[in-house]
Design an enzyme around this catalytic site. Structure first.
Site, mmCIF file in Angstrom:
data_model
loop_
_atom_site.group_PDB
_atom_site.id
_atom_site.type_symbol
_atom_site.label_atom_id
_atom_site.label_comp_id
_atom_site.label_asym_id
_atom_site.label_seq_id
_atom_site.Cartn_x
_atom_site.Cartn_y
_atom_site.Cartn_z
ATOM 1 N N GLU A 1 -89.906 -61.924 29.647
ATOM 2 C CA GLU A 1 -88.666 -61.501 30.469
ATOM 3 C C GLU A 1 -87.829 -62.265 29.089
ATOM 4 O O GLU A 1 -87.152 -63.422 29.810
ATOM 5 C CB GLU A 1 -88.789 -62.058 31.550
ATOM 6 C CG GLU A 1 -90.024 -62.074 32.356
ATOM 7 C CD GLU A 1 -89.859 -63.093 33.596
ATOM 8 O OE1 GLU A 1 -88.742 -63.307 33.985
ATOM 9 O OE2 GLU A 1 -90.910 -63.784 33.755
ATOM 10 N N HIS B 1 -88.739 -57.192 34.364
ATOM 11 C CA HIS B 1 -90.279 -57.452 35.201
ATOM 12 C C HIS B 1 -91.268 -56.806 35.083
ATOM 13 O O HIS B 1 -92.648 -57.663 36.158
ATOM 14 C CB HIS B 1 -89.821 -58.587 36.547
ATOM 15 C CG HIS B 1 -90.660 -59.858 36.328
ATOM 16 N ND1 HIS B 1 -91.982 -60.132 36.958
ATOM 17 C CD2 HIS B 1 -90.426 -61.127 37.137
ATOM 18 C CE1 HIS B 1 -92.371 -61.076 36.964
ATOM 19 N NE2 HIS B 1 -91.425 -61.976 36.704
ATOM 20 N N HIS C 1 -85.021 -65.355 40.920
ATOM 21 C CA HIS C 1 -84.552 -63.634 40.349
ATOM 22 C C HIS C 1 -83.494 -63.233 41.667
ATOM 23 O O HIS C 1 -83.824 -61.978 41.859
ATOM 24 C CB HIS C 1 -85.549 -63.070 40.580
ATOM 25 C CG HIS C 1 -86.646 -63.429 39.072
ATOM 26 N ND1 HIS C 1 -86.787 -63.722 38.946
ATOM 27 C CD2 HIS C 1 -88.546 -63.443 39.334
ATOM 28 C CE1 HIS C 1 -87.869 -63.995 37.655
ATOM 29 N NE2 HIS C 1 -88.689 -63.470 38.633
HETATM 30 C C1 BGC Z 1 -91.451 -66.712 37.190
HETATM 31 C C2 BGC Z 1 -92.739 -67.254 38.126
HETATM 32 C C3 BGC Z 1 -93.170 -65.902 39.452
HETATM 33 C C4 BGC Z 1 -92.771 -64.740 38.605
HETATM 34 C C5 BGC Z 1 -93.035 -63.873 40.117
HETATM 35 C C6 BGC Z 1 -91.813 -65.491 36.607
HETATM 36 O O1 BGC Z 1 -90.623 -64.984 36.644
HETATM 37 O O2 BGC Z 1 -91.670 -67.304 35.662
HETATM 38 O O3 BGC Z 1 -92.574 -68.561 38.284
HETATM 39 O O4 BGC Z 1 -94.588 -66.323 39.611
HETATM 40 O O5 BGC Z 1 -91.894 -64.752 38.258
HETATM 41 O O6 BGC Z 1 -92.424 -63.655 41.130
#
Ligand code: BGC
Length: 323
Positions: A288, A170, A100
């Site tokens: 997402e 998210h 991210h």
């Molecule tokens: C990811 C996960 C992660 C979560 C929180 C999601 O977008 O795919 O692997 O644990 O975000 O960070």
């Protein structure tokens, strides 16, 4: 109805309400979707996203609850990529990889650009070299909430140098407004998914969902709480649909992005949330919409390249109704 603004500690919380009384709340901290309140089948207002009551909790938030995610949603392997013949080292925040965007934009202050009748535009600027990414990037994100309970999020951006950009939201959805999401029913219009290695980095293949537990082409119960996969969208609408038989609330997702990461919230640790709610594993799920993870290192994947001076634009909408 006009958008209203209240203080949220040192930040702002905006409410976009329609004439039926349904509303969404957006925080200037991380441009996060803090609440989405829509009626259930009995007309009872139900908050269908996980979130927090205070900025401090958002700043400690390890799960990106409701947050705007950038510069690059999902993972980039070895926290590096090559662009125009030059290797860029970006912030690693998950072992040797970037998740991210590294430090990212999710906990930054967004500023108000425009407030309309049923819409809000927030903006943020990230300097050249932010998290190691090339280019000064200027981002605008617009949240619009319609009279028929559709939240649409549009992302616009420009950069003064070639860069990679992959923006998403998210939010963790729970259409029952309580409990877990394992009994929710889900449809994802995807024929393929991206297999990943033990660090959740795509191998580069696109596999068919046929005869796998990732086949959501027909609406079915989620049941398994360990989904954390990127689905390659077929292009037929809707991109996804989520239903809670308990509340009668349905959410229909539309996007112009090529993929969606379905994360069932299997890694959400125990914590207190809004109004004293207790959240844990599978309390909410994320859908997402995005470019494929690690696409800067996979020329065969659709490109997330944003050329200097060009416009980035993408839109995802979430329509709530009674099923
Ligand atoms: C990811 C996960 C992660 C979560 C929180 C999601 O977008 O795919 O692997 O644990 O975000 O960070």
């Amino acid at each position: 109805m006009p958008v209203t603004k209240s203080t949220f500690g040192e930040y702002e919380l905006y409410t976009i309400k329609n004439s039926s009384g349904a509303y969404v709340r957006i925080a200037s901290l991380g441009a996060a979707v803090q609440s989405i309140v829509v009626p259930n089948r009995n007309g009872v207002p139900t908050d269908v996203v996980l979130g927090y009551d205070t900025p401090g909790e958002y700043l400690r938030n390890d799960g990106y609850f409701g947050a705007f995610v950038g510069r690059y949603a999902n993972r980039i392997s070895n926290a590096s990529f090559v662009l125009n013949g030059r290797e860029y080292k970006i912030s690693a925040n998950e072992g040797k990889n970037t998740l991210h965007g590294g430090n990212g934009l999710s906990k930054r202050r967004f500023t108000e650009i425009a407030v309309g009748e049923n819409a809000l535009t927030l903006g943020i600027s990230d300097p050249d070299g932010g998290d190691g990414f090339p280019g000064k990037v200027d981002v605008r994100v617009t949240y619009e909430f319609s009279e028929d309970n559709e939240l649409s999020i549009s992302y616009e951006a420009t950069s003064d140098a070639d860069t990679y950009l992959n923006l998403t939201n998210h939010s963790y959805f729970n259409l029952s407004g309580r409990g877990d999401i394992l009994d929710h029913e889900l449809l994802i219009n995807a024929d393929g998914y991206l297999p990943v290695d033990e660090e959740l980095i795509p191998t580069g293949e696109v596999c068919s969902v046929s005869d796998t537990k990732s086949d959501f082409r027909k609406m079915r119960k989620i049941e398994n709480g360990f989904y954390d996969h990127c689905f390659v969208l077929s292009g037929s609408e809707p991109c996804a649909r989520l239903v809670s038989k308990e509340s009668g609330i349905a959410m229909t997702l539309a996007t112009d992005m090529p993929a969606v990461q379905f994360y069932a919230g299997g890694a959400t640790g125990l914590r207190l949330g809004k109004g004293g709610a207790v959240y844990g594993k599978n309390s909410g799920l994320c859908l997402e919409t995005q470019y494929y993870p690690d696409s800067p290192n996979h020329p065969e994947f659709p490109s997330a390249l944003l050329r200097a001076g060009e416009k980035y634009y993408s839109k995802t909408s979430y329509k709530f109704s009674i099923c």
